[in-house]
Scaffold this motif. Structure first.
Motif: not given
Length: 219
Positions: A183-207
């Protein structure tokens, strides 16, 4: 999708701090989408556009290093800043060595990324704002190495070098491999009380493909 741009970004050190580590900093394995967006905004930002990160390519192997950093032991209260702004000469800000503590940090060493992004017009667009206008300005600034402030890799002391990419990508160290980055921080939703948003990325072939929540992508 708006006009795209590709930047090569590199530096000696980087630290994209994990929020779950409370005292000493521990970096994510790779650059976060919000940090990549910050680099593009350092090169060119206007209220009329919104940068969207599409893809991050990791070129060099992920290497960590332990260092010591001087940090402040706390934060300055907002009321103290307001009193200083209003001319109160008796306000004491952080100025002495007693307010500084030395903490360890696990940072990334010798990093290099290719950032693919595009921008979209926002509700703040004016009559003279067009996609072509902002795209040409962004390209010109990136080609000349111009920036509003020096881009950095997570922490301001870890400055970033950048250049516009016109040709094909360099080969990634992680070609023909797949890595779950957790799990990694995606961004901060500043329009919604600075809510942190997370996602789970997978690196495939370095991308690493980056979703866009505002566009309706599912994290």
């Amino acid at each position: 999708m708006g006009y795209g741009i590709k930047l090569k970004v590199w530096g000696d050190y980087a630290c994209f701090s994990r929020p779950e580590m409370k005292v000493e900093r521990v970096s994510y394995d790779v650059i976060t989408p919000s940090a990549a967006r910050g680099i593009l905004e350092a090169v060119y930002w206007k209220p009329a556009i919104r940068w969207v990160i599409d893809e991050i390519r990791v070129i060099k192997p992920i290497k960590f290093d332990n260092i010591k950093r001087n940090e402040l032991s706390g934060v300055i209260p907002s009321n103290t800043v307001k009193r200083a702004y209003l001319g109160n000469k008796e306000v004491n800000l952080y100025q002495s060595t007693k307010d500084i503590v030395q903490r360890g940090a696990m940072v990334l060493k010798d990093v290099c990324y290719y950032i693919t992004a595009h921008f979209e017009l926002t509700s703040s667009v004016g009559e003279t704002d067009t996609v072509e206008k902002h795209y040409n300005i962004a390209l010109r600034r990136a080609k000349k190495g111009q920036c509003f402030h020096r881009p950095y890799l997570g922490c301001r002391e870890f400055s970033a070098q950048f250049e516009l990419v016109d040709e094909d990508y360099e080969e990634s160290f992680y070609e023909n491999s797949e890595k779950d980055l957790g799990y990694m921080l995606w961004d901060i939703d500043f329009k919604n009380k600075s809510l942190p948003i997370f996602f789970r990325p997978t690196m495939k072939d370095g991308v690493i493909s980056i979703p866009d929540l505002q566009r309706g992508d599912i994290l």
